[in-house]
Scaffold this motif. Structure first.
Motif, short mmCIF file in Angstrom:
data_model
loop_
_atom_site.label_atom_id
_atom_site.label_comp_id
_atom_site.label_asym_id
_atom_site.label_seq_id
_atom_site.Cartn_x
_atom_site.Cartn_y
_atom_site.Cartn_z
N VAL A 110 6.51 -0.46 5.95
CA VAL A 110 7.54 -0.37 4.91
C VAL A 110 7.58 -1.67 4.12
O VAL A 110 7.78 -2.75 4.68
N ASP A 114 10.00 -0.22 -1.64
CA ASP A 114 9.54 0.85 -0.77
C ASP A 114 8.48 1.75 -1.38
O ASP A 114 7.78 2.46 -0.66
N SER A 117 5.02 1.10 0.13
CA SER A 117 4.82 1.31 1.56
C SER A 117 3.59 2.18 1.80
O SER A 117 3.25 3.04 1.00
#
Length: 248
Positions: A110, A114, A117
């Motif tokens: 993560v 985000d 990610s």
């Protein structure tokens, strides 16, 4: 397109309709950069793998109001924002899972932002160019695409969109038995290794060519230092595909 130009386009898009205004009010800018590639198409169903907060789904709902949208986002925080936008939309469904070849769980790195990610590690080039920094690792459900779709979910003309930060070939292999149901595939691909061990654009293109898909266009090219091209969105069309939607 410069970053500032893109931001301006997204803010102006908020004036186009209630759906865009709703997403912007929650801090989620619709992915209007995909208009050039997709706005002239028509789809029965859109399968959105790597949905994040719903940026692409908001664009897709605005552009294809009759289409069914099934989005995949395994991370809790972006999924919560996605659901806050589409909670009253019966034609949009969010699946809290990743797509891959193996059925079980998958470790996701993560990032502080985000939408960067990935199951893969961040390369030095990615960290230097985009400032990507991993802050956590979580386990999420994962399985082949056919585990989550039923026959009625796909119509005559269907789009598979993939934006999974270097995991694209894993997603495609996990969807291999369904690729013949898609008339188009729209995929973010990298020309250089931004995530450790990722498949580069040439490998994904070769895989899709072997399944009857040809490149129809390259869009939104991202460049790094000294104008080095890093990644782009690539549109593939299946040979002989019928792009006329069955449902309106």
């Amino acid at each position: 397109m410069s970053l500032w130009t893109l931001r301006a386009r997204k803010l102006l898009a908020g004036l186009q309709g209630a759906d865009y205004r709703k997403s912007l009010s929650k801090g989620i800018a619709p992915s209007v950069e995909h208009e050039e590639a997709l706005s002239q198409c028509r789809f029965d169903s859109i399968i959105d793998v790597g949905a994040n907060k719903g940026q692409f789904a908001v664009f897709a709902r605005h552009t294809f109001p009759a289409a069914q949208i099934i989005s995949f986002e395994p991370l809790e925080n972006p999924a919560r924002l996605f659901q806050s936008i589409f909670e009253s939309d019966p034609k949009t469904r969010l699946v809290r899972a990743a797509i891959g070849t193996e059925r079980g769980t998958l470790s996701i790195n993560v990032a502080a932002k985000d939408d960067s990610s990935s199951p893969l590690g961040v390369s030095e080039l990615q960290a230097r160019t985009f400032g990507t920094r991993i802050v956590d690792t979580v386990e999420v459900p994962c399985g082949p695409l056919s585990d989550y779709l039923q026959e009625r979910d796909l119509g005559v003309s269907n789009l598979l969109k993939i934006d999974t930060q270097g995991f694209e070939l894993h997603v495609l292999r996990g969807a291999e038995n369904l690729l013949g149901r898609f008339s188009m595939i729209y995929c973010e691909l990298s020309f250089v290794e931004l995530y450790n061990g990722q498949a580069l654009a040439s490998q994904v293109i070769s895989f899709l060519h072997g399944h009857g898909f040809n490149i129809a266009g390259v869009y939104n090219i991202s460049s790094g230092q000294k104008t080095q091209q890093l990644q782009a969105d690539v549109l593939f069309v299946r040979e002989g595909a019928d792009n006329r939607p069955a449902r309106q």
